[in-house]
Design an enzyme around this catalytic site. Sequence first.
Site, PDB file in Angstrom:
ATOM      1  N   GLU A 150       0.833  -1.210   0.000  1.00 39.10           N
ATOM      2  CA  GLU A 150       0.000   0.000   0.000  1.00 39.10           C
ATOM      3  C   GLU A 150       0.862   1.252   0.000  1.00 39.10           C
ATOM      4  O   GLU A 150       2.019   1.231   0.389  1.00 39.10           O
ATOM      5  CB  GLU A 150      -0.957   0.024   1.195  1.00 39.10           C
ATOM      6  CG  GLU A 150      -0.402  -0.459   2.518  1.00 39.10           C
ATOM      7  CD  GLU A 150       0.757   0.324   3.050  1.00 39.10           C
ATOM      8  OE1 GLU A 150       0.725   1.578   2.983  1.00 39.10           O
ATOM      9  OE2 GLU A 150       1.712  -0.282   3.556  1.00 39.10           O
ATOM     10  N   GLU A 169       4.407  -0.595   1.981  1.00 38.36           N
ATOM     11  CA  GLU A 169       4.618  -0.824   0.540  1.00 38.36           C
ATOM     12  C   GLU A 169       4.489  -2.289   0.130  1.00 38.36           C
ATOM     13  O   GLU A 169       4.397  -2.592  -1.046  1.00 38.36           O
ATOM     14  CB  GLU A 169       5.991  -0.335   0.061  1.00 38.36           C
ATOM     15  CG  GLU A 169       6.283   1.119   0.255  1.00 38.36           C
ATOM     16  CD  GLU A 169       7.669   1.508  -0.250  1.00 38.36           C
ATOM     17  OE1 GLU A 169       8.402   0.643  -0.796  1.00 38.36           O
ATOM     18  OE2 GLU A 169       8.039   2.693  -0.098  1.00 38.36           O
TER      19      GLU A 169
END
Length: 351
Positions: free
Chosen positions: A173, A316
């Site tokens: 994300e 991430e």
Amino acid sequence: MTQLSWIPTIPAVAEEARNAALDHQNQLTKPPGSLGVLERLSLQLAAATGEAKPFFEKKAVVVMAADHGVVAEGVSAFPAEVTPQMVLNFLHGGAAVNVLARAARADVFCVDVGVNAELTHPKLISRKVKHGTDNMAQGPAMTNEEAIAAVQAGIDTVSELAQQGYTMFATGEMGIGNTTASAAILCAMTGITPEAAVGRGTGIGDEQWKHKCNVVRRALEVNKPDPKDALDVLAKIGGLEIAGLVGVILGAASHGAPVVIDGFISTAAALLAASLAPEVKPYLIGSHLSEEQGHQSLLQQLELTAPLHMNMRLGEGTGAALMFQMIDAACLIMREMATFAEAGVSGKEEA
């Protein structure tokens, strides 16, 4: 909870494959249980895939990106402009998750589900629902319809990748402000206090941390999310990228594909996904223990373990990408390690 029409059907895992994997494992040239997490992983992977000795040639990290209206409250050390800038970094292959995914022979796919900017790039998967959430400290982050649309974006992305031959997924994300939303989700779903749920996020100091706790408390008071209704929680205090990750998790499980859960934000999404569809749980694989203080509480709610303790808090999908290498190791042990009979080694004697 009644099955909602937009949630895909999730198959039961194959216990016979788990048993076959255990039988093979017990014949390998080692004492039972001596490879610890690798052994437990191989059994879970066998059950999820229906294959006693699976291997994953094509693995995908799906990075969902979106902005958060709550950033207006001053909860982050970084401005909202970082979200679109980092999306371009992912697409150019220069972010930490890109590097770690390459090391794990995995591919990174970035999905714009709610970035507050107009982005174009040949590699970008554009499924924008809206230009960021509304400020949850003042009202609902989004409507139920917007939350469902963002979940569907994740489901659809995984379905397309599954058609391309990807059989394992990881959650990633990007969204400035998303640790605030994740902390609020943790509070709403478990009842713990903001002080126990809120972490340092992008590296905020003590005063900003106290302010962030108060913002989370205000969001909970203003919206009163129902802990028995995961969609209500997601819409009122969640994020578009968190909703997208709920879809990634539901979509992966619906294809019988294991899904590796990254850190704090991803685990908040996993908690919501498991509340919507408990059948996803056998497909979830924990990766690393985030430095965000609320992560352990989320893992405990899901009865997940995080084998990697790396003092990381980047998000991430970085921890999940590292976990891919442990998964490959577990698979190769099952495929390449000799049995007692093959190696001519004496096994454990019966008492």
